[in-house]
Write a protein that holds these residues in place. Structure first.
Motif, PDB file in Angstrom:
ATOM      1  N   ASP A  70       0.855  -1.186   0.000  1.00 42.14           N
ATOM      2  CA  ASP A  70       0.000   0.000   0.000  1.00 42.14           C
ATOM      3  C   ASP A  70       0.893   1.240   0.000  1.00 42.14           C
ATOM      4  N   THR A  71       1.323   1.633  -1.175  1.00 39.50           N
ATOM      5  CA  THR A  71       2.365   2.655  -1.306  1.00 39.50           C
ATOM      6  C   THR A  71       1.935   3.993  -0.718  1.00 39.50           C
ATOM      7  N   GLY A  72       0.717   4.413  -1.017  1.00 36.83           N
ATOM      8  CA  GLY A  72       0.273   5.715  -0.555  1.00 36.83           C
ATOM      9  C   GLY A  72       0.210   5.838   0.947  1.00 36.83           C
ATOM     10  N   ASN A  73      -0.024   4.728   1.643  1.00 32.20           N
ATOM     11  CA  ASN A  73      -0.083   4.725   3.109  1.00 32.20           C
ATOM     12  C   ASN A  73       1.225   4.259   3.744  1.00 32.20           C
ATOM     13  N   ASN A  74       2.262   4.024   2.927  1.00 31.79           N
ATOM     14  CA  ASN A  74       3.579   3.596   3.410  1.00 31.79           C
ATOM     15  C   ASN A  74       3.486   2.396   4.347  1.00 31.79           C
ATOM     16  N   ARG A  75       2.808   1.362   3.860  1.00 38.60           N
ATOM     17  CA  ARG A  75       2.615   0.175   4.705  1.00 38.60           C
ATOM     18  C   ARG A  75       2.429  -1.066   3.841  1.00 38.60           C
ATOM     19  N   VAL A  76       2.411  -2.217   4.516  1.00 44.46           N
ATOM     20  CA  VAL A  76       2.069  -3.491   3.898  1.00 44.46           C
ATOM     21  C   VAL A  76       0.796  -3.991   4.568  1.00 44.46           C
ATOM     22  N   VAL A  77      -0.198  -4.360   3.773  1.00 48.32           N
ATOM     23  CA  VAL A  77      -1.485  -4.810   4.284  1.00 48.32           C
ATOM     24  C   VAL A  77      -1.634  -6.301   4.015  1.00 48.32           C
ATOM     25  N   THR A  78      -2.107  -7.048   5.015  1.00 52.33           N
ATOM     26  CA  THR A  78      -2.368  -8.476   4.870  1.00 52.33           C
ATOM     27  C   THR A  78      -3.871  -8.714   5.000  1.00 52.33           C
ATOM     28  N   LEU A  79      -4.445  -9.388   3.989  1.00 51.10           N
ATOM     29  CA  LEU A  79      -5.874  -9.722   3.971  1.00 51.10           C
ATOM     30  C   LEU A  79      -6.033 -11.235   3.952  1.00 51.10           C
ATOM     31  N   ASP A  80      -7.160 -11.714   4.489  1.00 46.66           N
ATOM     32  CA  ASP A  80      -7.418 -13.154   4.376  1.00 46.66           C
ATOM     33  C   ASP A  80      -8.038 -13.450   3.015  1.00 46.66           C
ATOM     34  N   ALA A  81      -8.379 -14.709   2.781  1.00 44.98           N
ATOM     35  CA  ALA A  81      -8.881 -15.114   1.477  1.00 44.98           C
ATOM     36  C   ALA A  81     -10.197 -14.436   1.122  1.00 44.98           C
ATOM     37  N   GLY A 134     -10.806 -11.338   1.900  1.00 45.89           N
ATOM     38  CA  GLY A 134     -10.544  -9.915   1.735  1.00 45.89           C
ATOM     39  C   GLY A 134     -10.642  -9.120   3.014  1.00 45.89           C
ATOM     40  N   ARG A 135     -10.760  -9.818   4.151  1.00 47.12           N
ATOM     41  CA  ARG A 135     -10.842  -9.108   5.431  1.00 47.12           C
ATOM     42  C   ARG A 135      -9.444  -8.724   5.909  1.00 47.12           C
ATOM     43  N   LEU A 136      -9.337  -7.578   6.541  1.00 49.44           N
ATOM     44  CA  LEU A 136      -8.050  -7.072   7.007  1.00 49.44           C
ATOM     45  C   LEU A 136      -7.523  -7.923   8.162  1.00 49.44           C
ATOM     46  N   LEU A 137      -6.311  -8.432   8.000  1.00 48.64           N
ATOM     47  CA  LEU A 137      -5.649  -9.183   9.069  1.00 48.64           C
ATOM     48  C   LEU A 137      -4.612  -8.325   9.791  1.00 48.64           C
ATOM     49  N   LYS A 138      -3.724  -7.704   9.022  1.00 52.77           N
ATOM     50  CA  LYS A 138      -2.644  -6.909   9.619  1.00 52.77           C
ATOM     51  C   LYS A 138      -2.374  -5.684   8.757  1.00 52.77           C
ATOM     52  N   SER A 139      -1.950  -4.650   9.426  1.00 51.52           N
ATOM     53  CA  SER A 139      -1.461  -3.458   8.740  1.00 51.52           C
ATOM     54  C   SER A 139      -0.056  -3.193   9.272  1.00 51.52           C
ATOM     55  N   LEU A 140       0.944  -3.472   8.440  1.00 50.48           N
ATOM     56  CA  LEU A 140       2.341  -3.377   8.873  1.00 50.48           C
ATOM     57  C   LEU A 140       2.930  -2.058   8.389  1.00 50.48           C
ATOM     58  N   ASP A 141       3.071  -1.122   9.318  1.00 49.55           N
ATOM     59  CA  ASP A 141       3.647   0.175   8.987  1.00 49.55           C
ATOM     60  C   ASP A 141       5.172   0.059   8.936  1.00 49.55           C
ATOM     61  N   ARG A 142       5.822   1.192   8.796  1.00 49.61           N
ATOM     62  CA  ARG A 142       7.282   1.205   8.760  1.00 49.61           C
ATOM     63  C   ARG A 142       7.836   0.472   9.980  1.00 49.61           C
ATOM     64  N   PRO A 143       8.701  -0.521   9.766  1.00 51.70           N
ATOM     65  CA  PRO A 143       9.244  -1.272  10.905  1.00 51.70           C
ATOM     66  C   PRO A 143      10.116  -0.383  11.792  1.00 51.70           C
ATOM     67  N   LYS A 144      10.063  -0.656  13.085  1.00 52.15           N
ATOM     68  CA  LYS A 144      10.866   0.101  14.048  1.00 52.15           C
ATOM     69  C   LYS A 144      12.078  -0.740  14.443  1.00 52.15           C
ATOM     70  N   SER A 145      13.236  -0.228  14.109  1.00 50.04           N
ATOM     71  CA  SER A 145      14.468  -0.953  14.407  1.00 50.04           C
ATOM     72  C   SER A 145      15.625   0.020  14.409  1.00 50.04           C
ATOM     73  N   SER A 146      16.545  -0.203  15.336  1.00 49.88           N
ATOM     74  CA  SER A 146      17.744   0.641  15.374  1.00 49.88           C
ATOM     75  C   SER A 146      18.658   0.362  14.179  1.00 49.88           C
ATOM     76  N   TYR A 147      18.446  -0.789  13.511  1.00 52.93           N
ATOM     77  CA  TYR A 147      19.259  -1.135  12.344  1.00 52.93           C
ATOM     78  C   TYR A 147      18.723  -0.504  11.060  1.00 52.93           C
ATOM     79  N   LEU A 148      17.542   0.088  11.126  1.00 53.08           N
ATOM     80  CA  LEU A 148      16.966   0.757   9.971  1.00 53.08           C
ATOM     81  C   LEU A 148      17.274   2.246  10.073  1.00 53.08           C
ATOM     82  N   PRO A 149      18.073   2.800   9.157  1.00 49.38           N
ATOM     83  CA  PRO A 149      18.478   4.202   9.266  1.00 49.38           C
ATOM     84  C   PRO A 149      17.278   5.146   9.334  1.00 49.38           C
ATOM     85  N   ALA A 150      17.419   6.212  10.122  1.00 45.49           N
ATOM     86  CA  ALA A 150      16.334   7.185  10.249  1.00 45.49           C
ATOM     87  C   ALA A 150      16.048   7.874   8.917  1.00 45.49           C
TER      88      ALA A 150
END
Length: 724
Positions: free
Chosen positions: A152-163, A165-181
């Protein structure tokens, strides 16, 4: 009545002849495919490791267009319980995915939805995720369980749906010290492996794919491209200060444009902004499995993917998507030239084709802007056209299917089983090199090394040719070892006896070798062997004792040119693959003579300015004699190359290096002996002479260019006068 009967008989004869002619034409091999191929909006080609272009039968044929008549359920109709639909065509679609049941999923970016079609292209549903609406989705992936992953480019996330089409997860930008700011997280494509790990392609991310675990936690960057490090970069690192180096613009690797995954779990990536290795086949550890696997790997130091015709050289290919079929064949699309290139699982080219999108944008099979590509279970290609907002379907032709089947057997090591298929391919197209390679591998498997060697040579495959030649050489030695040893023993005995008896025979007969005159041509040619033992004194003798002449120098120069030509054209195919396609010796000879003459002139001019004692003729004579290693070593090495394989490559390169080093030393000693310099002074003068030679070459090119301009100007004036 007689006339009627005669007309009837004549009509029957004509009909029979027409039927016989039609049957004959249809029986000709490939006649039907050629007739149909002439109506295709594109032409299919193959290119071997030498860059030679071969036109082939079409590998794929247009099979239809999907997605141009999409319908969606009307919201008011749904609420009222009716089945009314409204037209909602695709709008700037960006991605395409085909699941194991051949259902088609389209990232309809402009309409902020995911569209699902069935295997026939009929509309099934649209997914908009009402709970958390999509915004400019650019990528879609469906796993075996039917779960749908959306970039989902416009929302800067990855969306997971079940078969459903129901929303399972909305994965936003991951939080990690290894990911540059400073890292910009804009998902544009994604794939998911069997473990549920997500590999996200982000816009402009040169660090590689963003690897996430099933919960969206950052694991690391996967499969990044490497920065190409040049000799000039090494020089800057050695010379520049820390501050100067920090002010330099950073040299970044190309950003991955797209990715896919095959049934075995290999991850494939394509990159636009690089010239070589645009396609990578990565294992779980992120190591590329393609380098060195191609049949033409020894000809390609830097493998370039994305094929071009000769007239398309002004722009490099820009690969923007990739797909892998059931046989492991890799197909990529080029967004610049709209070219589709297909390779097998080892990176060997199978086919490539492109169409004229300017004059025929609405034709079936023609893609205006290839946005994405995918395969279905029937190995059909589905190409998403981002401008015309539809999907072009290409099905394998009879010839393409035959090649795929034969190549799949070859890739699996079933060489003997593939032989009948490759014979049929070769019958249909004798110039198609993969058929020769497949037959060569089958012959090698059956220990028919003579035929394998010949077929590998015709196909231009160095590795296979060398292995076949090694087997033939071994068999030859085994057959002739006894004779060979007897000859060696006999020669040894003769030499031993001659060493003991030659003085007695000469004394008894009073015969001795004639001694040539000191200034004869033979004596001056024999002076070459003095240069081997005492090079500086030998060149000094050329200057002050007249040990060389114009005739002897020209003979040595002509012999050196002939030896150089023989080295270029006579070296074994193993060490000089270009002999397979033929070598034009004329330009090479002209270059050799031109450089030699330029060296003589430039060295004489420089040495004259720096108290050199050599005359022009001394420089000419010495420069000819200094070419002796090309004759003495070059010819035997060239002959020896015909009995060597790739296993002796280091020996061959050492002998070639010996020619270069010895020749270079002779030129140094020549300058030292003829001009009466020290060794250091000779090197300094040689460097200046080479600089002068470079300047002379540049001036010649400028003169030729200006002369052409002058000729064109005079010609244009003449034409102007004639017209008026």
């Amino acid at each position: 009545m007689g006339g009627v009967c005669l007309n009837t008989q004549w009509l029957r004869i004509v009909s029979a002849l027409a039927l016989l002619l039609t049957s004959t034409i249809l029986a000709l091999p490939g006649s039907g495919s050629r007739a149909f191929a002439s109506q295709l909006p594109y032409e299919t080609y193959y290119k071997d490791g030498f860059g030679q272009l071969v036109k082939t039968q079409a590998a794929y044929l247009p099979a239809g267009v999907l997605g141009y008549n999409l319908a969606t359920a009307d919201a008011a109709a749904v609420s009222s319980g009716t089945t009314a639909t409204t037209k909602l065509p695709l709008n700037q679609p960006k991605d395409l995915f085909v699941d194991e049941q051949d259902n088609i999923y389209i990232a309809d970016t402009g309409n902020n939805r995911i569209v699902q079609l069935d295997s026939t292209g009929q509309f099934v549903r649209e997914l908009t995720v009402p709970d958390s609406p999509l915004k400019k989705p650019s990528g879609v992936f469906v796993n075996k369980e039917g779960n749908i992953y959306v970039a989902d480019t416009g929302n800067n996330r990855v969306v997971t749906l079940d078969a459903q089409g129901r929303l399972l997860k909305s994965l936003d930008r991951p939080k990690s010290s290894y990911l540059p700011a400073s890292f910009k997280y804009d998902p544009i494509n994604l794939i998911v492996d069997k473990r549920g790990f997500i590999y996200v392609t982000t816009l402009g991310a040169y660090q590689g794919l963003v690897e996430l675990d099933p919960d969206g936690n950052f694991i690391g960057f996967f499969g990044p491209n490497r920065v190409k490090f040049s000799v000039f970069d090494s020089f800057k690192r050695f010379v520049y200060t820390r501050e100067m180096y920090q002010r330099e613009l950073k040299k970044l690797p190309g950003a991955i444009a797209n990715s896919t995954i095959d049934r075995e779990g290999f991850i494939y990536t394509v990159t636009k902004e690089i010239q070589t290795n645009q396609i990578k086949k990565l294992n779980i550890a992120g190591l590329d499995q393609l380098p060195g696997k191609s049949d033409f790997a020894s000809l390609q130091s830097g493998r370039s993917f994305g094929e071009l015709l000769h007239w398309q050289r002004d722009l490099s290919p820009q690969l923007n998507d990739i797909t892998v079929d059931n046989d492991g064949n890799i197909t990529v699309v080029d967004s610049i030239w709209n070219t589709i290139s297909q390779y097998d699982r080892s990176g060997n080219l199978l086919f490539f084709w492109s169409s004229d999108t300017i004059t025929a944008t609405s034709k079936t099979g023609v893609v205006k802007t290839p946005a994405a590509i995918a395969n279905n279970s029937k190995n059909e290609l589905l190409i998403l056209d981002g401008t015309n907002n539809l999907i072009q379907v290409l099905r394998p032709s009879a010839f393409g299917s035959l090649v795929h089947e034969a190549n799949a057997l070859t890739q699996e090591g079933k060489y003997v089983e593939s032989e009948p298929l490759w014979n049929e391919v070769r019958r249909l197209n004798a110039q198609y090199s993969p058929a020769l390679i497949g037959l060569a591998k089958a012959a090698y498997k059956q220990e028919d090394y003579q035929r394998a060697q010949q077929l590998f040579y015709e196909a231009g495959v160095i590795g296979g040719y060398s292995e076949s030649f090694w087997q033939n050489r071994l068999a030859w030695f085994q057959r002739h070892f006894g004779l060979f040893m007897n000859i060696v023993i006999a020669v040894g005995v003769v030499l031993l006896l001659w060493g003991k008896l030659k003085h007695r025979l000469r004394f008894a007969s009073g015969w001795s070798l004639p001694v040539p005159s000191e200034h004869s041509l033979a004596s001056r040619l024999r002076h070459l062997f003095v240069l081997i033992k005492q090079p500086v004194d030998g060149f000094y003798s050329i200057r002050y004792e007249g040990k060389a002449s114009l005739a002897s120098s020209l003979i040595i120069l002509a012999a050196a040119i002939a030896a150089f030509g023989y080295m270029e054209a006579g070296t074994s195919f193993v060490f000089n693959p270009k002999v397979q396609i033929g070598i034009d010796l004329v330009p090479l000879t002209v270059q050799f003579i031109g450089i030699w003459v330029g060296w003589v002139v430039s060295n004489y001019l420089i040495s004259s300015l720096l108290r050199g004692e050599g005359r022009f003729k001394d420089v000419l004579y010495g420069s000819s004699y200094a070419l002796f290693p090309i004759i003495l070593i070059g010819i035997p090495v060239t002959l020896l190359s015909r009995a060597m394989t790739l296993d002796e490559l280091s020996i061959f390169h050492f002998l070639k290096l010996a020619i270069v080093l010895w020749t270079a030393l002779l030129f140094i000693w020549m300058v030292q002996g003829i001009h009466n310099y020290t060794f250091i002074e000779a090197i300094f003068v040689i460097v200046l002479s080479l600089i002068a030679l470079t300047i002379i070459v540049i001036l010649i090119f400028i003169l030729i260019s200006l002369s052409n301009e002058l000729i064109n100007f005079i010609n244009s004036l003449y034409q102007e006068v004639i017209i008026r």
